[in-house]
Design a protein around this motif. Structure first.
Motif, short mmCIF file in Angstrom:
data_model
loop_
_atom_site.label_atom_id
_atom_site.label_comp_id
_atom_site.label_asym_id
_atom_site.label_seq_id
_atom_site.Cartn_x
_atom_site.Cartn_y
_atom_site.Cartn_z
N PHE A 173 12.45 -63.99 11.90
CA PHE A 173 11.16 -63.30 12.07
C PHE A 173 11.32 -61.89 11.53
O PHE A 173 12.29 -61.18 11.88
CB PHE A 173 10.75 -63.25 13.54
CG PHE A 173 9.62 -62.27 13.82
CD1 PHE A 173 8.31 -62.59 13.49
CD2 PHE A 173 9.89 -61.02 14.38
CE1 PHE A 173 7.28 -61.68 13.72
CE2 PHE A 173 8.86 -60.12 14.62
CZ PHE A 173 7.56 -60.45 14.29
N THR A 174 10.38 -61.45 10.68
CA THR A 174 10.42 -60.10 10.10
C THR A 174 9.26 -59.30 10.66
O THR A 174 8.09 -59.69 10.53
CB THR A 174 10.34 -60.16 8.56
OG1 THR A 174 11.40 -60.97 8.06
CG2 THR A 174 10.45 -58.76 7.98
N ALA A 175 9.57 -58.15 11.27
CA ALA A 175 8.53 -57.31 11.89
C ALA A 175 7.64 -56.71 10.83
O ALA A 175 8.14 -56.06 9.89
CB ALA A 175 9.17 -56.21 12.73
N PRO A 176 6.31 -56.88 10.91
CA PRO A 176 5.43 -56.30 9.90
C PRO A 176 5.21 -54.81 10.06
O PRO A 176 4.88 -54.12 9.09
CB PRO A 176 4.12 -57.07 10.12
CG PRO A 176 4.14 -57.43 11.56
CD PRO A 176 5.57 -57.67 11.90
N LEU A 177 5.39 -54.27 11.27
CA LEU A 177 5.22 -52.83 11.51
C LEU A 177 6.04 -52.42 12.72
O LEU A 177 6.51 -53.25 13.51
CB LEU A 177 3.75 -52.47 11.71
CG LEU A 177 3.03 -52.99 12.95
CD1 LEU A 177 1.80 -52.16 13.22
CD2 LEU A 177 2.61 -54.45 12.76
N GLN A 178 6.21 -51.14 12.86
CA GLN A 178 7.03 -50.60 13.95
C GLN A 178 6.30 -50.75 15.28
O GLN A 178 5.09 -50.55 15.38
CB GLN A 178 7.32 -49.12 13.67
CG GLN A 178 8.18 -48.43 14.72
CD GLN A 178 8.51 -47.01 14.32
OE1 GLN A 178 8.60 -46.70 13.13
NE2 GLN A 178 8.71 -46.15 15.30
N GLY A 179 7.07 -51.10 16.33
CA GLY A 179 6.46 -51.25 17.65
C GLY A 179 7.35 -52.00 18.60
O GLY A 179 8.55 -52.24 18.34
N LEU A 180 6.77 -52.40 19.74
CA LEU A 180 7.47 -53.15 20.77
C LEU A 180 7.12 -54.63 20.64
O LEU A 180 5.93 -54.99 20.54
CB LEU A 180 7.08 -52.64 22.16
CG LEU A 180 7.43 -51.18 22.48
CD1 LEU A 180 6.97 -50.82 23.88
CD2 LEU A 180 8.92 -50.91 22.32
N TYR A 181 8.16 -55.51 20.70
CA TYR A 181 7.99 -56.95 20.54
C TYR A 181 8.67 -57.67 21.72
O TYR A 181 9.66 -57.19 22.27
CB TYR A 181 8.61 -57.43 19.23
CG TYR A 181 7.90 -56.94 17.99
CD1 TYR A 181 7.04 -57.77 17.28
CD2 TYR A 181 8.12 -55.65 17.51
CE1 TYR A 181 6.40 -57.33 16.13
CE2 TYR A 181 7.50 -55.21 16.36
CZ TYR A 181 6.63 -56.04 15.67
OH TYR A 181 6.01 -55.61 14.53
N LEU A 210 12.19 -55.94 22.44
CA LEU A 210 12.91 -55.12 21.46
C LEU A 210 11.95 -54.13 20.79
O LEU A 210 10.79 -54.47 20.54
CB LEU A 210 13.56 -56.00 20.39
CG LEU A 210 14.62 -57.00 20.87
CD1 LEU A 210 15.07 -57.87 19.70
CD2 LEU A 210 15.80 -56.27 21.49
N ALA A 211 12.49 -52.95 20.52
CA ALA A 211 11.76 -51.96 19.72
C ALA A 211 12.21 -52.12 18.27
O ALA A 211 13.37 -51.85 17.94
CB ALA A 211 12.04 -50.55 20.22
N LEU A 212 11.28 -52.54 17.43
CA LEU A 212 11.63 -52.86 16.05
C LEU A 212 10.98 -51.87 15.09
O LEU A 212 9.89 -51.33 15.36
CB LEU A 212 11.17 -54.28 15.69
CG LEU A 212 11.70 -55.41 16.58
CD1 LEU A 212 11.17 -56.74 16.06
CD2 LEU A 212 13.23 -55.41 16.64
N LEU A 213 11.65 -51.67 13.98
CA LEU A 213 11.07 -50.94 12.86
C LEU A 213 10.47 -51.95 11.89
O LEU A 213 10.81 -53.14 11.92
CB LEU A 213 12.14 -50.10 12.15
CG LEU A 213 12.82 -49.02 12.98
CD1 LEU A 213 13.93 -48.36 12.16
CD2 LEU A 213 11.83 -48.00 13.49
N PRO A 260 1.97 -51.63 18.96
CA PRO A 260 2.42 -50.94 17.74
C PRO A 260 2.53 -49.44 17.97
O PRO A 260 1.80 -48.86 18.78
CB PRO A 260 1.31 -51.26 16.73
CG PRO A 260 0.10 -51.48 17.59
CD PRO A 260 0.57 -52.07 18.87
N ASP A 261 3.46 -48.81 17.27
CA ASP A 261 3.61 -47.35 17.36
C ASP A 261 2.47 -46.69 16.59
O ASP A 261 2.08 -47.14 15.51
CB ASP A 261 4.95 -46.89 16.80
CG ASP A 261 6.10 -47.24 17.73
OD1 ASP A 261 5.83 -47.66 18.87
OD2 ASP A 261 7.27 -47.10 17.31
N GLU A 262 1.96 -45.57 17.16
CA GLU A 262 0.89 -44.83 16.48
C GLU A 262 1.48 -44.03 15.34
O GLU A 262 2.57 -43.45 15.45
CB GLU A 262 0.18 -43.90 17.47
CG GLU A 262 -0.46 -44.63 18.64
CD GLU A 262 -1.59 -45.54 18.21
OE1 GLU A 262 -2.18 -45.27 17.15
OE2 GLU A 262 -1.87 -46.51 18.93
#
Length: 265
Positions: A170-178, A223-226, A262-264
């Motif tokens: 799985f590839t995170a499309p944007l920064q945030g919590l998953y 997880l917090a992902l970039l 998602p992170d602002e």
């Protein structure tokens, strides 16, 4: 009937006229008046005093000797000629205390509608603000030596294609919590050992000891992902056999995840 001597009332009246100096005919204001002895009276039969020399100065007549009072004359001063030049501006004084807030005024008259504004510049391209996936595996797997990625053959949810079924990532499309969850079914008398990976680092472990009974095991993690980070699952074989169970009828192995916040920017 002969003329007798004047009575007492007439005598008093004539004496008053003599003392006050009132006469029926006399010089007007501004004419020369013959001098008389100060404090004396003049009788009708007295001779006129000799006139004063032409070059002699006429004494000023006192206001009490004039037949009427002269008006008071005040001097006039033109203040415009006494005004000085404008001075320099003085220093600014200390500000006073703020006054109390006044009552709210009445609502004003509605103004006319303004002209239509120009169109703004184009906004940034729309970015996905959500992400979710859920995949499964219908076949059992015995791990080989060392590490082995866990691949999936069934897709339940993958609307945006963020999970690569061929690579098992799985590839995170944007920064945030998953949030992620892994569910497996153990194999009888075999060990079950799996890692949920964040890029190349093991985030959490799912483990079940060998037993004569197979059980369902689960693990979950947030997880917090970039943007661009990968999350996947791998099996790890140590001294014992490592295996997970599934079949073509039922799906015993599932891996799911979704974006929480998602992170602002």
């Amino acid at each position: 009937m002969g003329t007798g001597a004047p009575g007492p009332s007439w005598t008093v009246f004539l004496l008053s006229l003599s003392v006050l100096g009132i006469r029926s005919e006399g010089p007007l204001f501004g004419e020369a008046v013959a001098s008389r002895p100060p404090g004396g009276c003049r009788r009708c039969c007295d001779s006129v005093d000799p006139p004063a020399p032409a070059d002699a100065a006429m004494p000023a007549a006192s206001p009490s000797a004039l037949p009427y009072a002269l008006p008071e004359v005040r001097p006039y001063i033109n203040i415009t000629i006494l005004k000085g030049d404008k001075g320099d501006r003085g220093p600014l004084g200390t500000p006073g205390k703020q006054g109390k807030e006044g009552p709210q005024g009445d609502r004003g008259v509605q103004g006319t509608k303004g002209a239509k504004g120009q169109a703004g510049s184009p906004g940034s391209p729309c970015r996905a603000r959500s992400s979710a996936f859920s995949v499964g595996r219908r076949t059992a797997l015995h791990s080989s030596e060392g590490f082995q990625p866990l691949l999936f053959d069934t897709v339940f949810v993958n609307p945006d294609g963020h999970f690569d079924l061929a690579a098992g990532h799985f590839t995170a499309p944007l920064q945030g919590l998953y949030f992620f969850s892994l569910n497996v079914h153990s194999w009888n008398f075999k060990e079950t050992y799996a890692h949920v990976m964040h890029n190349e680092v093991a985030a959490v472990i799912l483990y079940a000891q060998p037993s004569d009974r197979s059980v369902m095991q689960s693990q979950s993690v947030m997880l917090a992902l970039l943007s661009g980070d990968r999350v996947w699952v791998r099996l790890f074989k140590r001294e014992r056999d490592n295996a997970i169970y599934s079949d073509d009828v039922d799906t015993y192995i599932t891996f799911s995840g979704h974006l929480i916040k998602p992170d602002e920017d």
